[in-house]
Design an enzyme around this catalytic site. Sequence first.
Site, short mmCIF file in Angstrom:
data_model
loop_
_atom_site.label_atom_id
_atom_site.label_comp_id
_atom_site.label_asym_id
_atom_site.label_seq_id
_atom_site.Cartn_x
_atom_site.Cartn_y
_atom_site.Cartn_z
N SER A 144 0.85 -1.20 0.00
CA SER A 144 0.00 0.00 0.00
C SER A 144 0.88 1.24 0.00
O SER A 144 2.09 1.17 0.27
CB SER A 144 -0.85 -0.03 1.28
N TYR A 157 -3.44 -0.26 9.89
CA TYR A 157 -3.24 -0.61 8.47
C TYR A 157 -1.80 -0.27 8.06
O TYR A 157 -1.12 -1.06 7.40
CB TYR A 157 -4.27 0.16 7.65
P1 NAP Z 1 -11.69 -5.13 -0.86
O1 NAP Z 1 -12.50 -4.53 -1.97
O2 NAP Z 1 -12.09 -4.87 0.52
O3 NAP Z 1 -11.42 -6.70 -1.09
C1 NAP Z 1 -10.65 -7.46 -0.20
C2 NAP Z 1 -11.13 -8.89 -0.21
O4 NAP Z 1 -10.48 -9.66 0.83
C3 NAP Z 1 -12.63 -8.99 0.07
O5 NAP Z 1 -13.21 -9.94 -0.78
C4 NAP Z 1 -12.65 -9.43 1.52
O6 NAP Z 1 -13.84 -10.05 1.94
C5 NAP Z 1 -11.47 -10.38 1.54
N1 NAP Z 1 -11.09 -10.72 2.90
C6 NAP Z 1 -11.05 -9.90 3.99
N2 NAP Z 1 -10.68 -10.58 5.08
C7 NAP Z 1 -10.46 -11.86 4.68
C8 NAP Z 1 -10.06 -13.05 5.35
N3 NAP Z 1 -9.79 -13.06 6.67
N4 NAP Z 1 -9.96 -14.21 4.63
C9 NAP Z 1 -10.24 -14.22 3.33
N5 NAP Z 1 -10.62 -13.13 2.62
C10 NAP Z 1 -10.73 -11.96 3.29
O7 NAP Z 1 -10.25 -4.58 -1.04
P2 NAP Z 1 -9.47 -4.05 -2.32
O8 NAP Z 1 -9.58 -2.59 -2.32
O9 NAP Z 1 -9.77 -4.84 -3.55
O10 NAP Z 1 -8.04 -4.41 -1.79
C11 NAP Z 1 -7.34 -5.61 -2.04
C12 NAP Z 1 -5.99 -5.49 -1.40
O11 NAP Z 1 -5.34 -4.32 -1.90
C13 NAP Z 1 -6.01 -5.32 0.13
O12 NAP Z 1 -4.91 -5.99 0.68
C14 NAP Z 1 -5.89 -3.82 0.30
O13 NAP Z 1 -5.36 -3.48 1.55
C15 NAP Z 1 -4.95 -3.50 -0.81
N6 NAP Z 1 -4.96 -2.11 -1.24
C16 NAP Z 1 -6.10 -1.49 -1.64
C17 NAP Z 1 -6.04 -0.18 -2.09
C18 NAP Z 1 -7.22 0.59 -2.57
O14 NAP Z 1 -7.09 1.80 -2.76
N7 NAP Z 1 -8.38 -0.02 -2.76
C19 NAP Z 1 -4.83 0.49 -2.12
C20 NAP Z 1 -3.69 -0.18 -1.67
C21 NAP Z 1 -3.76 -1.48 -1.24
P3 NAP Z 1 -14.98 -9.08 2.65
O15 NAP Z 1 -15.70 -8.44 1.51
O16 NAP Z 1 -15.81 -10.03 3.44
O17 NAP Z 1 -14.24 -8.11 3.52
C1 GCO Z 2 -6.84 5.22 3.35
C2 GCO Z 2 -6.93 4.26 2.20
C3 GCO Z 2 -5.62 3.60 1.91
C4 GCO Z 2 -5.74 2.84 0.63
C5 GCO Z 2 -4.51 2.27 0.09
C6 GCO Z 2 -3.49 3.30 -0.27
O1 GCO Z 2 -7.76 5.26 4.15
O2 GCO Z 2 -5.85 5.97 3.39
O3 GCO Z 2 -7.93 3.34 2.36
O4 GCO Z 2 -5.11 2.97 2.97
O5 GCO Z 2 -6.70 1.85 0.71
O6 GCO Z 2 -3.99 1.22 0.85
O7 GCO Z 2 -2.45 2.68 -0.94
#
Ligand code: NAP
Ligand code: GCO
Length: 258
Positions: A144, A157
Amino acid sequence: MVSFSLKGKIALVTGASYGIGFAMATALAEAGAKIVFNDIAPALVEKGLEAYREKGVEATGYVCDVTDEEQVNALVATIEKEIGVVDILVNNAGIIKRIPMHEMSAADFRQVIDVDLNAPFIVAKAVIPSMIKKGGGKIINICSMMSELGRETVSAYAAAKGGLKMLTRNIASEYGEYNIQCNGIGPGYIATPQTAPLREAGHPFNSFIIAKTPAARWGTPEDLQGPAIFLASSASDFVNGHVLYVDGGILAYIGKQP
Ligand code: NAP
Ligand code: GCO
């Protein structure tokens, strides 16, 4: 010749029913990999299977909580029996809790660390022995901006994703000699359900992020597809312990002058 093909490879992407995990898994499938994913609830797995079918991807989905070591070991044993050895692991499942640190309970803090840091350790630990026996593998940890930066309300986080960056480097250090490459992808701000609360109409964070991103937009899950294929393929065989930030330039930018 350089190859991005994943033909004959098996990829396990955690938490990949929708969002970033789903987009990356779809791309790995398009590059030739067989896709296996898990999610925490049966309804999510069903929803995921339907979404993969719609994209023409033949994926296998399992219910598994990645924080539970017994469930993870059973999942990996089932995959090995029914499909084969996992060649590519993408540790994608993650959660966030946006709570000011002085108001956050220790239980909430621990839960975030459990899903975002302990689980990638548990899943990687489960697949590494067979990767060693097979002669190599790829592990991609989804990091992230918070692997590098802090901000209000995301202490757990940030602690977890900063830790995940170092776990990535350590797996690379410990298992590089077995032809295992472990790298991270650090998405910038990506439009998924996880960030939906920050993008609600009129939320000041929305314009703040657009101004802070040289690309002047939120990322999409599709922005992560090329980097995922690169780090999963033999094109990146000498890339190890690296975090590839896919952030539209956020980390390079001091911010707009007032
Ligand atoms: P998301 O939309 O919340 O999807 C995450 C998935 O992981 C969901 O299907 C969730 O299920 C599942 N999950 C949560 N806890 C779990 C567990 N204990 N066992 C199995 N599955 C589980 O998140 P996303 O935005 O696609 O993010 C995916 C990854 O990228 C995460 O690691 C997030 O931190 C990272 N990320 C996201 C962003 C962003 O801007 N969106 C930026 C940087 C990094 P539920 O729906 O039940 O929670
Ligand atoms: C926040 C965001 C972030 C993003 C992402 C950034 O609240 O600042 O949710 O943490 O999800 O991980 O890279």
